[in-house]
Design a protein around this motif. Structure first.
Motif, mmCIF file in Angstrom:
data_model
loop_
_atom_site.group_PDB
_atom_site.id
_atom_site.type_symbol
_atom_site.label_atom_id
_atom_site.label_comp_id
_atom_site.label_asym_id
_atom_site.label_seq_id
_atom_site.Cartn_x
_atom_site.Cartn_y
_atom_site.Cartn_z
ATOM 1 N N GLY A 192 0.802 -1.299 -0.200
ATOM 2 C CA GLY A 192 0.083 -0.209 0.149
ATOM 3 C C GLY A 192 0.798 1.182 0.031
ATOM 4 O O GLY A 192 0.460 2.295 -0.720
ATOM 5 N N GLU A 193 1.926 1.310 0.932
ATOM 6 C CA GLU A 193 2.818 2.432 0.904
ATOM 7 C C GLU A 193 3.394 2.704 -0.381
ATOM 8 O O GLU A 193 3.708 3.800 -0.652
ATOM 9 C CB GLU A 193 3.712 2.244 1.984
ATOM 10 C CG GLU A 193 3.298 2.184 3.562
ATOM 11 C CD GLU A 193 4.095 2.037 4.783
ATOM 12 O OE1 GLU A 193 5.312 1.502 4.147
ATOM 13 O OE2 GLU A 193 3.749 2.344 5.584
ATOM 14 N N ALA A 194 3.829 1.593 -1.184
ATOM 15 C CA ALA A 194 4.559 1.625 -2.390
ATOM 16 C C ALA A 194 3.543 2.011 -3.636
ATOM 17 O O ALA A 194 4.200 2.765 -4.589
ATOM 18 C CB ALA A 194 5.221 0.375 -2.531
ATOM 19 N N HIS A 195 2.479 1.389 -3.726
ATOM 20 C CA HIS A 195 1.749 1.389 -4.871
ATOM 21 C C HIS A 195 0.364 1.833 -4.883
ATOM 22 O O HIS A 195 -0.325 2.227 -6.101
ATOM 23 C CB HIS A 195 1.686 -0.085 -5.399
ATOM 24 C CG HIS A 195 3.230 -0.528 -5.709
ATOM 25 N ND1 HIS A 195 3.677 -2.039 -5.474
ATOM 26 C CD2 HIS A 195 4.277 0.090 -5.921
ATOM 27 C CE1 HIS A 195 4.795 -2.032 -5.737
ATOM 28 N NE2 HIS A 195 5.218 -0.878 -6.224
ATOM 29 N N TRP A 196 -0.288 1.894 -3.659
ATOM 30 C CA TRP A 196 -1.909 2.161 -3.689
ATOM 31 C C TRP A 196 -2.413 3.444 -4.537
ATOM 32 O O TRP A 196 -3.212 3.386 -5.228
ATOM 33 C CB TRP A 196 -2.285 2.009 -2.220
ATOM 34 C CG TRP A 196 -3.917 2.454 -1.947
ATOM 35 C CD1 TRP A 196 -4.090 3.780 -1.391
ATOM 36 C CD2 TRP A 196 -4.769 1.538 -1.988
ATOM 37 N NE1 TRP A 196 -5.583 3.514 -1.416
ATOM 38 C CE2 TRP A 196 -6.033 2.142 -1.815
ATOM 39 C CE3 TRP A 196 -4.883 0.152 -2.295
ATOM 40 C CZ2 TRP A 196 -7.225 1.710 -1.568
ATOM 41 C CZ3 TRP A 196 -6.184 -0.422 -2.301
ATOM 42 C CH2 TRP A 196 -7.353 0.268 -1.856
ATOM 43 N N HIS A 197 -1.823 4.459 -4.008
ATOM 44 C CA HIS A 197 -2.291 5.854 -4.685
ATOM 45 C C HIS A 197 -2.027 5.860 -6.134
ATOM 46 O O HIS A 197 -2.787 6.074 -6.783
ATOM 47 C CB HIS A 197 -1.875 6.825 -3.904
ATOM 48 C CG HIS A 197 -2.458 7.033 -2.537
ATOM 49 N ND1 HIS A 197 -1.847 6.436 -1.327
ATOM 50 C CD2 HIS A 197 -3.302 7.784 -2.028
ATOM 51 C CE1 HIS A 197 -2.662 6.764 -0.389
ATOM 52 N NE2 HIS A 197 -3.546 7.436 -0.430
ATOM 53 N N VAL A 198 -0.776 5.471 -6.519
ATOM 54 C CA VAL A 198 -0.611 5.557 -7.865
ATOM 55 C C VAL A 198 -1.410 4.743 -8.750
ATOM 56 O O VAL A 198 -1.524 5.140 -9.737
ATOM 57 C CB VAL A 198 1.057 5.527 -8.022
ATOM 58 C CG1 VAL A 198 1.471 4.179 -7.819
ATOM 59 C CG2 VAL A 198 1.434 5.971 -9.509
ATOM 60 N N LEU A 199 -1.380 3.358 -8.218
ATOM 61 C CA LEU A 199 -2.275 2.681 -9.085
ATOM 62 C C LEU A 199 -3.757 2.899 -8.971
ATOM 63 O O LEU A 199 -4.382 2.780 -10.281
ATOM 64 C CB LEU A 199 -2.186 1.201 -8.490
ATOM 65 C CG LEU A 199 -0.827 0.494 -8.928
ATOM 66 C CD1 LEU A 199 -0.828 -0.876 -8.265
ATOM 67 C CD2 LEU A 199 -0.688 0.394 -10.294
#
Length: 284
Positions: A192-199
């Motif tokens: 989530g910290e790495a990818h959630w918002h951008v995806l």
């Protein structure tokens, strides 16, 4: 001068679901009551809204085929009680063959009628850099149907959690008429910290759809921790709402989001992806 029509409201319900479906159902009941009181026409729950439990032996007592599942009937009853539509996020059911489980979403109308079903297609079989290992396919069978359903908010395309990483699914949903997309999730903290918002923003931008992602959040009874940050993103990629990653001592967080009906068309006219695809000289 005539006032502009008020956009309908979607309600994102962020939860920390546990190992007792009755407790989780009580939380959902209170969240739906608040959503209805706030004017929402449809509520969205997170993945595994009624039961999160990695202990397969312990959870088996609550897993049944859909036709025998009392918890799904209870959710239908809540839609009728509160007179709003409900996206169940997903619940674990026994597959029809009785061998494995399915991770299934339901869209329930305000009269309690089930309007659509979707089984998660992509299984989360990964070993993360954090050391976490997940093998969903050991217990769950993947679905094989792409589903779009008419709702008061528009044509809703269905997906669940790990599906997020497969953009070809979302292209197929748009080809079938989707103007908004549900992505209920129980994301790990590290991913989530790495990818959630951008995806989430990428799926909204590339499809020209609203994305509605109700999420699990916090420390769960079975020992796992989830990322939270239930999101609503508009078709231009603007984050309309973010529920954050802290439940602040409560058992749910409710976020109301207006869904502007013409936003999808506006985004698609500004960036005409379909026309560009039609005019290219190569097929991928």
């Amino acid at each position: 001068m005539n006032a502009l029509p008020t956009p309908p409201l979607a309600a994102l319900v962020q939860m920390t679901s546990g190992i007792d479906p009755a407790t989780n159902l009580g939380t959902i009941d209170r969240a739906m009551a608040e959503a209805a009181a706030g004017g929402a026409v449809m509520a969205f729950l997170p993945e595994m809204s009624l039961l999160i439990d990695r202990d397969r032996a312990r959870s088996a007592a609550h897993i049944a085929r859909e036709t025998d599942n009392a918890w799904l009937s209870a959710l239908q009853g809540l839609a009728q009680k509160h007179r709003i539509w409900l996206h169940t996020g997903s619940i674990a059911l026994l597959a029809d063959d009785g061998k494995r489980r399915v991770n299934r979403s339901h869209v329930i109308a305000a009269d309690g009628d089930i309007r659509a079903r979707y089984d998660k297609i992509h299984m989360f079989d990964v070993t993360l850099p954090s050391g976490e290992n997940w093998q969903e396919s050991a217990a769950y069978a993947g679905g094989d149907m792409i589903v779009v359903v008419a709702t008061p908010l528009g044509q809703l395309g269905l997906s669940i959690c790990y599906d997020l990483r497969f953009p070809e699914l979302y292209r197929a949903l748009v080809d079938r008429g989707a103007t908004l997309i549900a992505i209920p999730a129980a994301f790990t903290v590290s991913t989530g910290e790495a990818h959630w918002h951008v995806l989430m923003r990428a799926r909204a931008i590339e499809t020209g759809c609203h994305v509605l992602a109700a999420a699990q959040c916090g420390q769960h009874d079975d020992g796992r921790q989830t990322y939270g940050h239930s999101l609503a993103v508009d078709p231009w990629g603007v984050v309309l709402a973010d529920a954050g990653g802290d439940m602040e001592g409560g058992d749910y967080t409710l976020t109301l989001v207006p869904i502007t009906g013409g936003a999808a068309n506006s985004a698609r006219q500004a960036i005409p992806l379909d026309r560009s695809r039609a005019n290219r000289n190569i097929d991928f």
